[in-house]
Write a protein that holds these residues in place. Structure first.
Motif, PDB file in Angstrom:
ATOM      1  N   LEU A   1     -29.780 -24.418 -24.307  1.00 22.93           N
ATOM      2  CA  LEU A   1     -30.887 -24.690 -23.384  1.00 22.93           C
ATOM      3  C   LEU A   1     -31.928 -25.590 -24.023  1.00 22.93           C
ATOM      4  CD1 LEU A   1     -31.380 -23.648 -20.425  1.00 22.93           C
ATOM      5  CD2 LEU A   1     -29.648 -22.372 -21.602  1.00 22.93           C
ATOM      6  N   MET A   2     -32.207 -25.389 -25.309  1.00 22.50           N
ATOM      7  CA  MET A   2     -33.153 -26.274 -26.003  1.00 22.50           C
ATOM      8  C   MET A   2     -32.639 -27.708 -25.973  1.00 22.50           C
ATOM      9  SD  MET A   2     -34.251 -24.178 -29.370  1.00 22.50           S
ATOM     10  CE  MET A   2     -35.366 -22.808 -29.317  1.00 22.50           C
ATOM     11  N   TRP A   3     -31.348 -27.879 -26.218  1.00 23.27           N
ATOM     12  CA  TRP A   3     -30.763 -29.215 -26.266  1.00 23.27           C
ATOM     13  C   TRP A   3     -30.816 -29.898 -24.897  1.00 23.27           C
ATOM     14  CZ3 TRP A   3     -30.064 -32.483 -29.911  1.00 23.27           C
ATOM     15  CH2 TRP A   3     -29.236 -33.584 -29.737  1.00 23.27           C
ATOM     16  N   ILE A   4     -30.415 -29.205 -23.851  1.00 19.47           N
ATOM     17  CA  ILE A   4     -30.392 -29.841 -22.525  1.00 19.47           C
ATOM     18  C   ILE A   4     -31.815 -30.086 -22.003  1.00 19.47           C
ATOM     19  CG2 ILE A   4     -30.216 -27.768 -21.081  1.00 19.47           C
ATOM     20  CD1 ILE A   4     -28.097 -29.356 -19.423  1.00 19.47           C
ATOM     21  N   ASN A   5     -32.772 -29.274 -22.443  1.00 16.69           N
ATOM     22  CA  ASN A   5     -34.155 -29.474 -22.016  1.00 16.69           C
ATOM     23  C   ASN A   5     -34.802 -30.690 -22.668  1.00 16.69           C
ATOM     24  OD1 ASN A   5     -35.750 -27.490 -20.154  1.00 16.69           O
ATOM     25  ND2 ASN A   5     -34.125 -26.300 -21.122  1.00 16.69           N
ATOM     26  N   ILE A   6     -34.187 -31.208 -23.718  1.00 10.62           N
ATOM     27  CA  ILE A   6     -34.693 -32.452 -24.313  1.00 10.62           C
ATOM     28  C   ILE A   6     -34.488 -33.615 -23.339  1.00 10.62           C
ATOM     29  CG2 ILE A   6     -34.250 -34.154 -26.147  1.00 10.62           C
ATOM     30  CD1 ILE A   6     -33.654 -31.772 -28.006  1.00 10.62           C
ATOM     31  N   ASN A   7     -33.388 -33.587 -22.589  1.00 12.16           N
ATOM     32  CA  ASN A   7     -33.013 -34.716 -21.749  1.00 12.16           C
ATOM     33  C   ASN A   7     -33.373 -34.579 -20.267  1.00 12.16           C
ATOM     34  OD1 ASN A   7     -31.670 -36.291 -23.793  1.00 12.16           O
ATOM     35  ND2 ASN A   7     -30.156 -34.668 -23.824  1.00 12.16           N
ATOM     36  N   TYR A   8     -33.700 -33.399 -19.815  1.00  9.22           N
ATOM     37  CA  TYR A   8     -34.027 -33.203 -18.395  1.00  9.22           C
ATOM     38  C   TYR A   8     -35.371 -32.520 -18.269  1.00  9.22           C
ATOM     39  CZ  TYR A   8     -29.138 -34.265 -17.603  1.00  9.22           C
ATOM     40  OH  TYR A   8     -27.921 -34.891 -17.572  1.00  9.22           O
ATOM     41  N   ARG A   9     -36.090 -32.871 -17.230  1.00 11.24           N
ATOM     42  CA  ARG A   9     -37.354 -32.196 -17.016  1.00 11.24           C
ATOM     43  C   ARG A   9     -37.397 -31.584 -15.629  1.00 11.24           C
ATOM     44  NH1 ARG A   9     -41.664 -37.113 -16.321  1.00 11.24           N
ATOM     45  NH2 ARG A   9     -40.641 -37.524 -14.394  1.00 11.24           N
ATOM     46  N   TYR A  10     -38.324 -30.695 -15.469  1.00 10.13           N
ATOM     47  CA  TYR A  10     -38.468 -29.927 -14.239  1.00 10.13           C
ATOM     48  C   TYR A  10     -38.838 -30.822 -13.060  1.00 10.13           C
ATOM     49  CZ  TYR A  10     -40.440 -26.533 -10.970  1.00 10.13           C
ATOM     50  OH  TYR A  10     -40.728 -25.794  -9.854  1.00 10.13           O
ATOM     51  N   ASP A  11     -38.136 -30.645 -11.964  1.00  5.54           N
ATOM     52  CA  ASP A  11     -38.419 -31.346 -10.713  1.00  5.54           C
ATOM     53  C   ASP A  11     -38.510 -30.284  -9.617  1.00  5.54           C
ATOM     54  OD1 ASP A  11     -38.613 -32.924  -8.484  1.00  5.54           O
ATOM     55  OD2 ASP A  11     -36.666 -33.897  -8.724  1.00  5.54           O
ATOM     56  N   PRO A  12     -39.721 -29.963  -9.158  1.00  2.00           N
ATOM     57  CA  PRO A  12     -39.868 -28.891  -8.173  1.00  2.00           C
ATOM     58  C   PRO A  12     -39.171 -29.185  -6.845  1.00  2.00           C
ATOM     59  CG  PRO A  12     -41.965 -29.996  -8.531  1.00  2.00           C
ATOM     60  CD  PRO A  12     -41.000 -30.550  -9.522  1.00  2.00           C
ATOM     61  N   LYS A  13     -38.838 -30.436  -6.583  1.00  2.00           N
ATOM     62  CA  LYS A  13     -38.181 -30.794  -5.322  1.00  2.00           C
ATOM     63  C   LYS A  13     -36.691 -31.057  -5.492  1.00  2.00           C
ATOM     64  CE  LYS A  13     -42.417 -32.644  -3.540  1.00  2.00           C
ATOM     65  NZ  LYS A  13     -42.844 -32.527  -2.221  1.00  2.00           N
ATOM     66  N   ALA A  14     -36.127 -30.691  -6.622  1.00  2.00           N
ATOM     67  CA  ALA A  14     -34.715 -30.976  -6.904  1.00  2.00           C
ATOM     68  C   ALA A  14     -33.785 -30.294  -5.905  1.00  2.00           C
ATOM     69  CB  ALA A  14     -34.365 -30.545  -8.325  1.00  2.00           C
ATOM     70  N   ILE A  15     -34.085 -29.068  -5.543  1.00  2.00           N
ATOM     71  CA  ILE A  15     -33.224 -28.337  -4.603  1.00  2.00           C
ATOM     72  C   ILE A  15     -33.319 -28.966  -3.219  1.00  2.00           C
ATOM     73  CG2 ILE A  15     -32.824 -26.101  -3.490  1.00  2.00           C
ATOM     74  CD1 ILE A  15     -33.776 -24.804  -6.097  1.00  2.00           C
ATOM     75  N   GLU A  16     -34.534 -29.309  -2.816  1.00  2.00           N
ATOM     76  CA  GLU A  16     -34.711 -29.950  -1.501  1.00  2.00           C
ATOM     77  C   GLU A  16     -33.960 -31.276  -1.442  1.00  2.00           C
ATOM     78  OE1 GLU A  16     -38.888 -30.413  -0.729  1.00  2.00           O
ATOM     79  OE2 GLU A  16     -39.296 -28.327  -1.262  1.00  2.00           O
ATOM     80  N   LYS A  17     -34.031 -32.056  -2.507  1.00  2.00           N
ATOM     81  CA  LYS A  17     -33.337 -33.342  -2.548  1.00  2.00           C
ATOM     82  C   LYS A  17     -31.826 -33.147  -2.451  1.00  2.00           C
ATOM     83  CE  LYS A  17     -36.817 -35.559  -5.460  1.00  2.00           C
ATOM     84  NZ  LYS A  17     -37.079 -36.060  -6.826  1.00  2.00           N
ATOM     85  N   TYR A  18     -31.318 -32.154  -3.167  1.00  2.00           N
ATOM     86  CA  TYR A  18     -29.878 -31.890  -3.133  1.00  2.00           C
ATOM     87  C   TYR A  18     -29.445 -31.436  -1.747  1.00  2.00           C
ATOM     88  CZ  TYR A  18     -25.400 -29.623  -3.950  1.00  2.00           C
ATOM     89  OH  TYR A  18     -24.095 -29.236  -3.859  1.00  2.00           O
ATOM     90  N   GLU A  19     -30.215 -30.523  -1.130  1.00  2.00           N
ATOM     91  CA  GLU A  19     -29.868 -30.037   0.206  1.00  2.00           C
ATOM     92  C   GLU A  19     -29.943 -31.147   1.247  1.00  2.00           C
ATOM     93  OE1 GLU A  19     -32.501 -26.723   0.649  1.00  2.00           O
ATOM     94  OE2 GLU A  19     -31.171 -25.364  -0.464  1.00  2.00           O
ATOM     95  N   ALA A  20     -30.953 -32.033   1.122  1.00  2.00           N
ATOM     96  CA  ALA A  20     -31.057 -33.154   2.060  1.00  2.00           C
ATOM     97  C   ALA A  20     -29.890 -34.113   1.894  1.00  2.00           C
ATOM     98  CB  ALA A  20     -32.385 -33.886   1.820  1.00  2.00           C
ATOM     99  N   ASN A  21     -29.475 -34.321   0.654  1.00  2.00           N
ATOM    100  CA  ASN A  21     -28.332 -35.176   0.372  1.00  2.00           C
ATOM    101  C   ASN A  21     -27.052 -34.588   0.975  1.00  2.00           C
ATOM    102  OD1 ASN A  21     -26.742 -37.212  -0.647  1.00  2.00           O
ATOM    103  ND2 ASN A  21     -26.770 -36.440  -2.745  1.00  2.00           N
ATOM    104  N   GLN A  22     -26.896 -33.261   0.825  1.00  2.00           N
ATOM    105  CA  GLN A  22     -25.719 -32.595   1.375  1.00  2.00           C
ATOM    106  C   GLN A  22     -25.722 -32.628   2.900  1.00  2.00           C
ATOM    107  OE1 GLN A  22     -23.899 -32.671  -1.435  1.00  2.00           O
ATOM    108  NE2 GLN A  22     -22.920 -30.854  -0.608  1.00  2.00           N
ATOM    109  N   ALA A  23     -26.907 -32.472   3.510  1.00  2.00           N
ATOM    110  CA  ALA A  23     -27.012 -32.517   4.965  1.00  2.00           C
ATOM    111  C   ALA A  23     -26.697 -33.921   5.486  1.00  2.00           C
ATOM    112  CB  ALA A  23     -28.411 -32.094   5.409  1.00  2.00           C
ATOM    113  N   GLY A  24     -27.069 -34.940   4.721  1.00  2.00           N
ATOM    114  CA  GLY A  24     -26.790 -36.324   5.114  1.00  2.00           C
ATOM    115  C   GLY A  24     -25.311 -36.657   5.051  1.00  2.00           C
ATOM    116  N   LYS A  25     -24.571 -35.982   4.192  1.00  2.00           N
ATOM    117  CA  LYS A  25     -23.128 -36.219   4.059  1.00  2.00           C
ATOM    118  C   LYS A  25     -22.329 -35.559   5.179  1.00  2.00           C
ATOM    119  CE  LYS A  25     -22.975 -36.848  -0.922  1.00  2.00           C
ATOM    120  NZ  LYS A  25     -22.458 -36.325  -2.177  1.00  2.00           N
ATOM    121  N   SER A  26     -22.893 -34.514   5.782  1.00  2.00           N
ATOM    122  CA  SER A  26     -22.151 -33.778   6.832  1.00  2.00           C
ATOM    123  C   SER A  26     -22.151 -34.504   8.141  1.00  2.00           C
ATOM    124  CB  SER A  26     -22.751 -32.418   7.071  1.00  2.00           C
ATOM    125  OG  SER A  26     -23.009 -31.726   5.910  1.00  2.00           O
TER     126      SER A  26
END
Length: 137
Positions: free
Chosen positions: A112-137
């Motif tokens: 977790l320490m290693w992966i947290n070096i390269n990624y940061r928190y995005d509070p809208k990440a889930i919304e973006k993913y769900e919107a992307n999935q809804a757009g594909k359907s």
């Protein structure tokens, strides 16, 4: 306590959560279960972050594990031997027991320490993913 609040890297690290959405789990089982102790999910179930961005990605986490475990062991022995007056054998024995019971958690924390070096928190990440999935359907 701001140190372990959602949105901080320490929250993701100590609760073993996805570094981007901090809601999805990174490992298949809990840290104290000895069934599949080292098996990680391939992607975050909430935001679809790829936990394996490239082959050998977690090689660097071994160095993190080595460094922080080494410092922990030195401080652990110093505390029990010099400050509490325990003998070396007793202090090292207690350290050995502690490490035996926590080796899976140490492994996971290091990843977790290693992966947290390269990624940061995005509070809208889930919304973006769900919107992307809804757009594909």
């Amino acid at each position: 306590m701001a140190f372990l609040q959602k949105g901080s890297k320490s929250y993701s690290i100590f609760y073993l959560k996805c570094p981007r959405c901090q809601e999805g789990e990174m490992f298949e089982t809990g840290s104290w279960k000895m069934v599949k102790p080292f098996d990680m999910l391939n992607r975050c179930p909430k935001c679809n972050l790829n936990y394996y961005p490239e082959p050998g990605y977690y090689y660097g986490s071994m160095f993190i594990s080595y460094i922080w475990t080494g410092w922990f062991c030195l401080l652990f022995i110093a505390f029990f031997h010099w400050f509490l007056g325990w003998g070396q054998t007793a202090a090292f024995s207690l350290l050995g027991v502690f490490l035996i019971f926590n080796f899976v958690y140490i492994f996971r924390i290091s990843r977790l320490m290693w992966i947290n070096i390269n990624y940061r928190y995005d509070p809208k990440a889930i919304e973006k993913y769900e919107a992307n999935q809804a757009g594909k359907s």
